[in-house]
Structure formats: C-alpha cells, structure tokens
Design an enzyme around this catalytic site. Structure first.
Site, PDB file in Angstrom:
ATOM      1  N   HIS A 262       3.041   0.863   5.399  1.00  0.00           N
ATOM      2  CA  HIS A 262       2.017  -0.017   5.971  1.00  0.00           C
ATOM      3  C   HIS A 262       0.984   0.837   6.679  1.00  0.00           C
ATOM      4  O   HIS A 262       1.321   1.867   7.259  1.00  0.00           O
ATOM      5  CB  HIS A 262       2.656  -0.995   6.966  1.00  0.00           C
ATOM      6  N   ASP A 316       6.272  -7.830   2.459  1.00  0.00           N
ATOM      7  CA  ASP A 316       6.472  -8.188   1.050  1.00  0.00           C
ATOM      8  C   ASP A 316       7.870  -7.878   0.535  1.00  0.00           C
ATOM      9  O   ASP A 316       8.262  -8.376  -0.524  1.00  0.00           O
ATOM     10  CB  ASP A 316       5.439  -7.453   0.185  1.00  0.00           C
TER      11      ASP A 316
HETATM   12  C1  SDX Z   1       0.389  -6.071   3.012  1.00  0.00           C
HETATM   13  O1  SDX Z   1      -2.873  -4.527   6.315  1.00  0.00           O
HETATM   14  C2  SDX Z   1      -2.050  -5.507   6.428  1.00  0.00           C
HETATM   15  O2  SDX Z   1      -1.775  -6.033   7.494  1.00  0.00           O
HETATM   16  C3  SDX Z   1      -1.454  -5.969   5.118  1.00  0.00           C
HETATM   17  C4  SDX Z   1      -0.357  -7.010   5.225  1.00  0.00           C
HETATM   18  C5  SDX Z   1      -0.871  -8.348   5.720  1.00  0.00           C
HETATM   19  O3  SDX Z   1      -0.077  -9.119   6.286  1.00  0.00           O
HETATM   20  O4  SDX Z   1      -2.058  -8.656   5.433  1.00  0.00           O
HETATM   21  O5  SDX Z   1       0.665  -6.561   6.083  1.00  0.00           O
HETATM   22  C6  SDX Z   1       0.243  -7.291   3.862  1.00  0.00           C
HETATM   23  O6  SDX Z   1      -0.499  -5.758   2.284  1.00  0.00           O
HETATM   24  C7  SDX Z   1       1.612  -5.217   3.163  1.00  0.00           C
HETATM   25  C8  SDX Z   1       1.564  -3.928   2.284  1.00  0.00           C
HETATM   26  C9  SDX Z   1       1.991  -4.316   0.866  1.00  0.00           C
HETATM   27  N1  SDX Z   1       1.818  -3.162  -0.044  1.00  0.00           N
HETATM   28  C10 SDX Z   1       2.855  -2.492  -0.559  1.00  0.00           C
HETATM   29  O7  SDX Z   1       4.022  -2.728  -0.271  1.00  0.00           O
HETATM   30  C11 SDX Z   1       2.459  -1.427  -1.567  1.00  0.00           C
HETATM   31  C12 SDX Z   1       3.239  -0.135  -1.307  1.00  0.00           C
HETATM   32  N2  SDX Z   1       2.777   0.454  -0.038  1.00  0.00           N
HETATM   33  C13 SDX Z   1       1.709   1.332  -0.091  1.00  0.00           C
HETATM   34  O8  SDX Z   1       1.042   1.693  -1.206  1.00  0.00           O
HETATM   35  C14 SDX Z   1       1.175   1.815   1.246  1.00  0.00           C
HETATM   36  O9  SDX Z   1       2.229   1.932   2.123  1.00  0.00           O
HETATM   37  C15 SDX Z   1       0.064   0.988   1.842  1.00  0.00           C
HETATM   38  C16 SDX Z   1      -1.046   0.815   0.882  1.00  0.00           C
HETATM   39  C17 SDX Z   1       0.591  -0.340   2.255  1.00  0.00           C
HETATM   40  C18 SDX Z   1      -0.457   1.696   3.072  1.00  0.00           C
HETATM   41  O10 SDX Z   1      -0.851   2.918   2.653  1.00  0.00           O
HETATM   42  P1  SDX Z   1      -1.745   3.947   3.501  1.00  0.00           P
HETATM   43  O11 SDX Z   1      -1.765   3.558   4.940  1.00  0.00           O
HETATM   44  O12 SDX Z   1      -3.053   4.115   2.823  1.00  0.00           O
HETATM   45  O13 SDX Z   1      -0.871   5.251   3.407  1.00  0.00           O
HETATM   46  P2  SDX Z   1      -0.991   6.341   2.276  1.00  0.00           P
HETATM   47  O14 SDX Z   1      -1.170   5.710   0.931  1.00  0.00           O
HETATM   48  O15 SDX Z   1      -2.024   7.308   2.719  1.00  0.00           O
HETATM   49  O16 SDX Z   1       0.478   7.004   2.304  1.00  0.00           O
HETATM   50  C19 SDX Z   1       0.821   7.949   3.315  1.00  0.00           C
HETATM   51  C20 SDX Z   1       2.033   8.689   2.771  1.00  0.00           C
HETATM   52  C21 SDX Z   1       1.814   9.241   1.358  1.00  0.00           C
HETATM   53  O17 SDX Z   1       2.644  10.389   1.204  1.00  0.00           O
HETATM   54  P3  SDX Z   1       1.954  11.876   1.244  1.00  0.00           P
HETATM   55  O18 SDX Z   1       0.902  11.895   0.154  1.00  0.00           O
HETATM   56  O19 SDX Z   1       1.351  11.975   2.648  1.00  0.00           O
HETATM   57  O20 SDX Z   1       3.105  12.789   0.990  1.00  0.00           O
HETATM   58  O21 SDX Z   1       3.149   7.798   2.664  1.00  0.00           O
HETATM   59  C22 SDX Z   1       3.547   7.692   1.299  1.00  0.00           C
HETATM   60  C23 SDX Z   1       2.370   8.174   0.474  1.00  0.00           C
HETATM   61  O22 SDX Z   1       2.812   8.644  -0.776  1.00  0.00           O
HETATM   62  N3  SDX Z   1       3.819   6.282   1.032  1.00  0.00           N
HETATM   63  C24 SDX Z   1       4.776   5.841   0.232  1.00  0.00           C
HETATM   64  C25 SDX Z   1       4.680   4.435   0.265  1.00  0.00           C
HETATM   65  N4  SDX Z   1       3.693   4.067   1.090  1.00  0.00           N
HETATM   66  C26 SDX Z   1       3.163   5.225   1.565  1.00  0.00           C
HETATM   67  N5  SDX Z   1       5.684   6.495  -0.503  1.00  0.00           N
HETATM   68  C27 SDX Z   1       6.526   5.709  -1.250  1.00  0.00           C
HETATM   69  N6  SDX Z   1       6.498   4.352  -1.260  1.00  0.00           N
HETATM   70  C28 SDX Z   1       5.598   3.695  -0.517  1.00  0.00           C
HETATM   71  N7  SDX Z   1       5.581   2.356  -0.529  1.00  0.00           N
END
Ligand code: SDX
Length: 380
Positions: A262, A316
């Site tokens: 998140h 989710d």
């Molecule tokens: C919702 O914003 C809100 O409030 C949203 C929400 C709402 O109520 O409206 O809460 C609802 O959208 C929840 C999120 C649902 N999405 C997912 O579950 C999709 C999977 N999660 C992600 O793709 C990710 O966690 C985000 C998009 C939610 C947030 O990503 P960020 O803040 O942009 O973080 P990032 O992509 O820069 O990741 C940082 C690191 C990375 O690793 P490094 O490159 O630094 O080594 O964390 C890792 C990412 O690879 N990472 C994950 C991951 N999420 C982040 N690794 C594996 N699985 C994951 N799910």
C-alpha cells in the site's frame, strides 16, 4: 548549476487537499471516518449511517437516519429508459465497464446534468449511489438470461442489492456481511480514484463526469481491481500446501502479489483485519475453509518474506474470499468496491466544490529547445 529538485513519483507524500472525512495513519494502521475508528463502525454501524456520517461529518439522530434512509431508498430505481438499455449491452461486457457506462448514461436522463452547486451535487450523488446496485445486479441477471428484478425499497442498501442479484432475500448473516463490506470500502483519503474525482470536479465539470472518471480509475489492478486479481491468484493455487511455493515463485520473479502492499499503510490495513474475520467466519459457514486457509498461508509467507519492507495485506486481500463466500462472481468484486466508494467519492466532490480551486500542477520540461522545422523532403 543546482540539480533540479526530485519529483515525488506518483505524487508520493504530496499533500494535495484537506478532508474532514477519513484519517489514515499508515505506520500504525489506523483508519477513522470523521474520527471514529473503522472497527467501531464495522461493528456497530451500517452503510446508510456511514454515508450520512461521511457527508455530514457527524452521526445522525434516529430521525435524521430514518429520513436519509427514506431519501436513499426513494432513489433505488434508475430511470426505465436507462434500465432498458442494459438489455442492449453485450452479455460478455465487463461489469466495471458497464457501471462506468451506465453512470455516464444517467446524465442523459437528468434535466440539469451540469448543475454542480453543492445541493445539486449532493442530490445527483445520492441518485447515482442509490441506483448503482440496480444497475450492477440487473446487468448480471441479464447476462445470465434472467429477467430483471425491480428494487425493493423496504430493504436496506445491502439487502436490496443481494435481493435483486439472487432473486431472493438474503439471510441476515449474508446481508450483514455485505453491509460491513460496504462500510469498510466507503472512503479512504486521497486514493487514486478519489483524486481523479476531485481533479475532474475542480474544473466545475459535473458529478456524472467526475464519478465516471473515478470508476475508470478504480478498475485498475493496482487499485480497486486488485480484489479480482486476488481471486484469480487463489483459484490458480491448487491446494493450501501449494500456496507457499506459489508465492515464493512470484516473489522471485518480482511479480506483485495482489492484495498486498500500500502506498500509505506500512503495516496491516485495518480493513484487512476486519475483512479477515468476516472471511474466516463466512468460509466456515459456506464450506470454503480451503480458500481462507490459502489466504492465511499466503499472508504468513508474505509476512516472513517481505513484512520487513512494510508489505502487508490491504483491503483487497481478504475481501476476495468474503465476496466469494457471499456468492458473488469474481468480476463483480470491483463493482462492489465501486458501489461503496461512490459514497466517499461524492463526499470528496462536495468538499472540493465547497472550497474549489482548479487542479493544475506543473511539469518539468526535459526535452530539447530551439529546434528547426525540417521540411518533409529533407527528412530521412
Ligand atoms: C487499494 O490508495 C488507497 O488508499 C487505495 C485503497 C483505497 O481504499 O482506495 O486502499 C485501495 O487500491 C489497495 C491497493 C490494491 N492494490 C494491490 O493490491 C496491487 C498490488 N500492490 C501494489 O502494486 C503496490 O503495493 C501498490 C500499488 C498498492 C502501492 O505501490 P507503491 O506505493 O507505488 O510501491 P512500489 O510499487 O514503489 O513498491 C515498493 C516496493 C517495490 O520493491 P523494490 O522495487 O523497492 O524492491 O515494494 C514492492 C515493490 O516491488 N511491492 C511488492 C508489492 N507491492 C509493493 N512486492 C510484491 N507484491 C506486492 N503486492
């Protein structure tokens, strides 16, 4: 020459608005609606009361809640001209595309679609919120070859949706479970879809355009579409014992595990905690314990492997099992999120309209300057 300041990618950490509706502390895993902890609301409130709270910044009196509930139920039934268009849609259309399209269509049957004074915006928001369940439920009935069902205004928002979807009144357990899901998804600060809605209404465009844009944003798999991605993942794991290897393989490939991580929460999303309890109970009640156990095993593996990076279950992750156990088809999961978040999006529209300034950030130009215009016959 001094280096240009770094641009916070994805506007991470940028404060772009103020709100009186939801407060999030991502480090401590706290979510409050108008100061009330989300766990208190999911335990004691209902969706109708939660909408009143978000839109009025206070809990209603009994009389106010009864009046608001009557007002909402009076709008359950969209215009007949809108509903009959459902039967013209492709049966294989995706429900989120249908919801987005039908919200946009509602504007064509509104005699004052562009009125966006706060009172008019509230009225249109209520109409769209109230009629979304009839649209989603009756599109699903249509694609199954079932006759449409009119809303029943003697039923709550949650009961009415499940009644129209299934053609029979839900059990009290299922109705309450769905009502809690609606409470938990209603608002969440300046998430991408809420920001989208505020950006659109800040041009003094209309409520239909702003909510249509918000639905488009929520569909994305990085946002509300993740709940469907979680279910796809759970379906792809053949057994509880296979869950660990499945997750480890994805992590090695740097794949995103849907339902985890998140932008704000760096600990477990408090909504995930509530939804986990709901999922566990419903899974036991409906013979889906393997589904819950898979989810729980995934959570344990993720805690061990990436918990230190602040990657925990978000809203989710357990909503997928909950919606499945309620009996919803996978491609209806994100429309459920949207039906609830129409409340939060609308509350933010009303906040934006009450103290508006056009959103217009700037961009740093990094391209060339002073380039000649090369005539076509001189180009390679
Ligand atoms: C919702 O914003 C809100 O409030 C949203 C929400 C709402 O109520 O409206 O809460 C609802 O959208 C929840 C999120 C649902 N999405 C997912 O579950 C999709 C999977 N999660 C992600 O793709 C990710 O966690 C985000 C998009 C939610 C947030 O990503 P960020 O803040 O942009 O973080 P990032 O992509 O820069 O990741 C940082 C690191 C990375 O690793 P490094 O490159 O630094 O080594 O964390 C890792 C990412 O690879 N990472 C994950 C991951 N999420 C982040 N690794 C594996 N699985 C994951 N799910």
């Amino acid at each position: 020459m001094t280096a240009a300041p770094a641009i916070p990618k994805g506007l991470e950490g940028v404060v772009a608005a103020e709100t009186e509706m939801s407060f999030i502390n991502g480090q401590k895993g706290i979510l409050e609606y108008v100061g009330i902890p989300i766990g208190e609301l999911s335990a004691h409130s209902n969706f109708e009361e939660t909408v009143f709270l978000l839109w009025n910044r206070r809990l209603p009196s009994k009389a106010e809640l009864d009046s608001f509930t009557r007002e909402l139920r009076g709008q359950y039934d969209p215009p007949a001209a809108v509903m009959q268009r459902i039967s013209e849609l492709p049966k294989d259309a995706q429900p989120m595309h249908v919801l987005r399209t039908m919200i946009s269509l509602l504007a064509l049957y509104d005699t004052t679609p562009n009125a966006n004074d706060v009172a008019s915006a509230r009225e249109k928001s209520l109409k769209i919120l109230a009629s979304a369940p009839a649209i989603v439920a009756n599109f699903d009935r249509y694609r199954r070859g079932e006759a449409p069902i009119k809303p029943d205004d003697s039923l709550s928002f949650a009961e009415n949706f499940l009644y129209m979807l299934n053609g029979k009144r839900p059990t009290a357990t299922m109705a309450r479970a769905f009502d809690v899901c609606m409470i938990l998804h209603a608002d969440h600060g300046l998430n991408n879809s809420t920001f989208t809605a505020r950006v659109i209404i800040s041009t003094l465009s209309d409520v239909y355009s702003a909510l249509t844009g918000a639905v488009g944003s929520l569909r994305g798999p990085l946002h509300g579409g993740a709940n469907e991605g979680v279910m796809d993942m759970l379906n792809a794991i053949p057994s509880v014992d296979a869950a660990e290897a499945f997750v480890m393989d994805k992590l090695v490939r740097k794949d995103r595990i849907m339902g985890f991580g998140h932008r704000v929460y760096k600990t477990k999303d408090p909504r995930a905690t509530d939804l986990q309890s709901l999922a566990k109970q419903l899974a036991e009640d409906t013979g889906n314990t393997a589904l819950y156990e898979k989810s729980h095993r995934i959570e344990q593996v993720m805690e061990r492997e990436v918990g230190a990076k602040g990657i925990y279950p978000n809203v989710d992750f357990y909503s997928a099992t909950t919606y499945h156990c309620i009996g919803l088809k996978l491609d209806l999961f994100t429309p459920m999120f949207a039906m609830s978040r129409l409340a939060g999006w609308s509350g933010h529209l009303l906040e934006q309209l009450s103290d508006n300034r056009l959103y217009r950030p700037t961009v740093r130009y990094v391209g060339p300057h002073n380039q000649p215009y090369t005539p076509m016959d001189q180009r390679s």
